[in-house]
Design an enzyme around this catalytic site. Structure first.
Site, mmCIF file in Angstrom:
data_model
loop_
_atom_site.group_PDB
_atom_site.id
_atom_site.type_symbol
_atom_site.label_atom_id
_atom_site.label_comp_id
_atom_site.label_asym_id
_atom_site.label_seq_id
_atom_site.Cartn_x
_atom_site.Cartn_y
_atom_site.Cartn_z
ATOM 1 N N ASN A 129 5.608 -1.135 3.282
ATOM 2 C CA ASN A 129 4.790 -0.596 4.370
ATOM 3 C C ASN A 129 5.633 -0.446 5.632
ATOM 4 O O ASN A 129 5.483 0.509 6.394
ATOM 5 C CB ASN A 129 3.603 -1.507 4.657
ATOM 6 N N HIS B 177 -1.052 -9.461 -0.763
ATOM 7 C CA HIS B 177 -0.352 -9.080 -1.985
ATOM 8 C C HIS B 177 1.092 -8.838 -1.619
ATOM 9 O O HIS B 177 1.559 -9.271 -0.579
ATOM 10 C CB HIS B 177 -0.998 -7.827 -2.581
ATOM 11 N N THR C 95 0.800 -1.220 0.000
ATOM 12 C CA THR C 95 0.000 0.000 0.000
ATOM 13 C C THR C 95 0.835 1.273 0.000
ATOM 14 O O THR C 95 0.608 2.189 -0.786
ATOM 15 C CB THR C 95 -0.945 -0.004 1.216
ATOM 16 N N HIS D 188 -8.325 -8.683 1.811
ATOM 17 C CA HIS D 188 -7.562 -9.327 2.879
ATOM 18 C C HIS D 188 -8.446 -10.208 3.768
ATOM 19 O O HIS D 188 -8.043 -11.288 4.197
ATOM 20 C CB HIS D 188 -6.896 -8.278 3.764
ATOM 21 N N LYS E 64 -7.095 5.138 4.887
ATOM 22 C CA LYS E 64 -5.861 4.771 5.574
ATOM 23 C C LYS E 64 -4.947 5.989 5.660
ATOM 24 O O LYS E 64 -4.880 6.798 4.724
ATOM 25 C CB LYS E 64 -5.112 3.665 4.818
ATOM 26 N N ASP E 65 -4.187 6.057 6.751
ATOM 27 C CA ASP E 65 -3.262 7.191 6.889
ATOM 28 C C ASP E 65 -2.211 7.184 5.792
ATOM 29 O O ASP E 65 -1.888 8.216 5.208
ATOM 30 C CB ASP E 65 -2.620 7.221 8.276
ATOM 31 N N ARG E 66 -1.641 6.015 5.482
ATOM 32 C CA ARG E 66 -0.575 5.981 4.485
ATOM 33 C C ARG E 66 -1.057 6.366 3.096
ATOM 34 O O ARG E 66 -0.284 6.902 2.301
ATOM 35 C CB ARG E 66 0.110 4.619 4.472
ATOM 36 N N ASP F 138 -9.381 -3.122 -0.420
ATOM 37 C CA ASP F 138 -8.221 -3.801 0.146
ATOM 38 C C ASP F 138 -8.589 -4.587 1.398
ATOM 39 O O ASP F 138 -8.212 -5.756 1.551
ATOM 40 C CB ASP F 138 -7.140 -2.779 0.478
#
Length: 554
Positions: free
Chosen positions: A106, A486, A85, A300, A167-169, A296
Site C-alpha cells: 500500500n 493483514h 489491498t 479492521h 477505495k481509490d486504490r 475490510d
C-alpha cells in the site's frame, strides 16, 4: 430511480432457488459458443478463504449462486507475501504478481524523493506539488502493466471500461489508466481523478448518499447464524468489540464506511452505471470492476469473528443476490468473477478466548523507530535516522546518508536483532530476494522466500524484508485505531475464494490451489482476446466441467 435502486439492493427479497426433482437427469453441459457481452469483476476486500468457508453453509443469494451454481476455486491465492489491498487489487485484472505490476505494498518509501514525506502511496502521483502520502492526488501511474480492460480497449477501442469501488486504490488498480470511468467513495460521495467533471449520474448517486448519511441508522438485525458470536471482547481501556449491529448517528461517515451500507451503495452505483452506459448492450464486450470495501473496514475495526463480520457477510450475500437479479432482468449475457485482494486475521484477544492462548500482538521493539534506536546504540550512530519503514512488518529501508561501511554495520546489527527476536519468522535481504527465481508451481507449496520474490521490485522494495511468525498481530495497541489487520505471508492472509459464474456453464469445484493472476487469462479466453504468455504470470483456468476446454487455443 437511483434511490429505488439503492433501496432495492438492501430490501428486495431474493428469489428462492429452484428445487431439483427426484430422479431428474443432470442438465447437459452447454458452454456458450459466443463471448459474453459484459464482464463483471468483483473484489470483496478482505474476504478470506476462512470467511468464505465459515459462512458458506449460510449463503442464500448472490454468494450461493456463485459458490453452488458457478465454478468454485475455494483455494485461490494472492500468492505473494505482501498481502495488502493495493498489491492484491493489482493482480486481479492484470494477470501479474506485484513483482511485475510494481505495486509492492500500500505504501513504500522513496528516499530519493525531494519532498519531506518519503512514503509513497500506491495510488498517488507524488510529483504533484504540495502533496504527501496522506494528502495526495490520486493516480494510476505506479501500475506498470495493463489491466484486462486496457487490453480489451487496445484490441477494440469501442470497449467501455468502468471501475467503481469503496477505495481509490481498488478502483484504480482494477480499472487501470485507460478506463473510461473510475469512481471511489469519499466523505463527499463518489469522486474520480483530479479535473474529471462529475456527470449527472454520479451527482444523483452522491445526492442519495448525502441523504442517507444525514439520517441515523438503527443498524441491522442479528441473523440466526450470528447468535453464537454475540459476546463482547475486551481490547483494553474499557473498550470492546464483537456485539455491534452497525447502529449509526446521523453524519457518521466512519461507521457508514465500515458497514453493509457502503457495499449496498457501491452496488447501486454499479447497477446504475450499467443501465446508464448501456454496458453489455452493444457489439463489443464491456467490463465493469466493482470493489466492495466494507468487509475490510469491518475486519479492521471489529475483527473477523464477531457479530459485525457475521452481519456483514450475510448482507453482502443478500445485496449481491439483488444485484445479480437486476442484471438478469436486463437480458445481458454477462460473466461474473468474484475474489478478494487478500484475507485477514482476527484480533488476538478473541482468539485467546477461543482456544488459541498463543496469539499475541507485536512487540514495539520491532518498529522502525525502536530498531533505529537499538541499532544506533550498537553502531555508534545514535541520534541519526537509520531505518525507514511502514511498521513492525514488511520492507525496511536504510537511510541514504550512510556511508558504505556504516550501511554494512547497520544491516549486520539489524539482522542480528531481528533474527534473535522470538516473534520474527524470517528476514531476507534485498540481495537474497533478487537472486531467487520467480516462483512457479502450486502456490500453496511456495517457500517464504518465493512468496517474497513474488512481491519484489528492485526499485521500490526495501533493503530488508521482515516477516513475523504466524499468530502475531502487527498492531501494537488496538485502542488507538484498528484492532486487526493483514499483510502476512501466511494462508490466513494469502488464501481467497475465486468464483466464476455465467449462464450455461455447469457447476464444478476445484479444491486445489490457483492464483488470482489466473483470472485475466481465464476471462481473456472467454472473449477470444490474445494475451502473450510472456507478459503475465497467470494461466488460463478451464471453466468447462468434464470434456471441453474454455482455454483451447489460449
Amino acid at each position: 430511480m437511483l434511490r429505488k435502486v439503492a433501496a432495492a439492493l438492501l430490501l428486495v427479497p431474493c428469489a428462492m432457488p429452484a428445487i431439483a426433482q427426484p430422479g431428474a437427469a443432470p442438465a447437459p453441459q452447454s458452454a456458450p459458443a459466443t463471448p459474453p457481452k459484459l464482464i463483471v469483476a468483483i473484489s470483496v476486500d478482505q474476504f478470506s478463504g476462512d470467511l468464505f468457508n465459515e459462512y458458506r453453509p449460510y449463503f442464500e443469494a448472490g454468494l450461493k449462486r456463485l459458490a453452488a451454481d458457478g465454478i468454485a476455486f475455494p483455494r485461490g491465492y494472492q500468492s505473494h507475501a505482501a498481502t495488502e489491498t493495493c498489491p492484491g487489487h493489482s493482480t486481479i485484472l492484470t494477470g501479474s504478481r506485484p513483482s511485475r505490476t510494481g505495486i509492492i505494498a500500500n505504501t513504500w518509501f522513496d528516499l530519493k524523493t525531494g519532498r519531506e514525506d518519503k512514503a509513497v502511496y500506491c495510488a498517488e502521483d507524488e510529483s504533484q506539488p504540495g502533496t504527501s502520502s496522506g494528502d495526495y492526488v490520486a493516480s494510476p501511474i505506479h501500475l506498470r502493466v495493463p489491466t484486462l480492460g486496457g487490453r480489451m480497449k487496445a484490441a477494440n477501442p469501442a470497449t467501455r471500461v468502468v471501475s467503481v469501488a469503496g477505495k481509490d486504490r481498488a478502483a484504480i488498480m482494477m480499472g487501470g489508466p485507460t478506463a473510461d470511468q473510475v469512481w471511489w467513495l469519499s466523505p463527499k460521495g463518489y469522486v474520480s481523478y483530479k479535473g474529471v467533471p462529475t456527470p449527472p449520474l454520479i451527482a444523483k448517486v452522491n445526492a442519495v448518499f448525502a441523504q442517507r448519511l444525514a439520517q441515523p441508522s438503527p443498524g441491522f438485525e442479528l441473523p440466526a447464524q450470528c447468535a453464537a458470536k454475540d459476546f463482547p471482547v475486551g481490547i483494553g481501556a474499557g473498550k470492546s468489540v464483537g456485539t455491534g449491529r452497525f447502529a449509526r448517528e446521523a453524519g457518521d461517515f466512519k461507521v457508514f464506511r465500515a458497514s453493509p451500507e457502503q457495499d449496498a451503495l457501491t452496488l447501486a452505483l454499479a447497477a446504475s452505471v450499467i443501465d446508464n452506459m448501456d454496458l453489455g448492450r452493444q457489439g463489443q464486450t464491456d467490463i465493469i470492476s466493482i470493489g466492495l470495501s466494507a468487509t475490510d473496514y469491518v475486519g479492521h475495526t471489529y475483527g473477523t469473528e464477531g457479530t459485525e463480520s457475521c452481519i456483514q457477510i450475510d448482507r453482502l450475500d443478500q445485496e449481491l443476490g439483488a444485484f445479480f437479479d437486476r442484471l438478469d432482468k436486463t437480458g445481458i449475457d454477462y460473466v461474473v468473477v468474484l475474489t478478494a485482494d487478500h484475507g485477514g486475521h482476527d484480533l488476538p484477544e478473541r482468539h485467546r478466548q477461543n482456544a488459541m492462548p498463543m496469539e499475541s500482538r507485536v512487540d514495539a521493539a520491532l518498529t522502525p523507530k525502536a530498531l533505529t534506536a537499538a541499532v544506533g546504540a550498537r553502531t555508534g550512530l545514535a541520534g541519526r535516522k537509520l531505518i525507514w519503514g511502514d511498521g513492525p512488518m514488511g520492507d525496511l529501508y536504510f537511510d541514504l546518508s550512510l556511508t558504505p561501511g556504516q550501511r554494512a554495520a547497520v544491516q549486520a546489527e539489524t539482522l542480528k536483532i531481528l533474527r534473535a527476536h522470538p516473534q520474527v519468522q524470517a528476514v531476507f535481504t534485498k540481495a537474497e530476494i533478487a537472486a531467487t527465481p520467480s516462483p512457479s508451481g502450486p502456490p500453496e507449496s511456495w517457500s517464504l522466500l518465493q512468496e517474497a520474490r513474488a512481491s519484489f521490485d528492485p526499485e521500490r522494495s526495501g533493503d530488508l524484508l521482515l516477516l513475523l511468525k504466524p499468530r502475531i498481530m502487527p498492531i501494537i495497541d488496538p485502542t488507538k485505531g484498528y484492532v486487526a489487520t493483514h499483510g502476512s505471508p501466511w494462508d490466513t492472509d494469502r488464501r481467497v475464494p475465486i468464483l466464476f459464474w455465467r449462464k450455461g456453464l455447469r457447476h464444478f469445484e476445484q479444491p486445489l490451489g490457483v492464483e488470482t493472476v489466473d483470472i485475466l487469462p481465464t476471462l481473456a479466453a472467454l472473449i477470444n482476446l490474445p494475451v502473450p504468455k510472456g507478459e503475465i504470470d497467470g494461466r488460463c483456468l478451464d471453466l468447462i466441467a468434464g470434456e471441453g476446454d474454455s482455454c483451447a487455443g489460449h
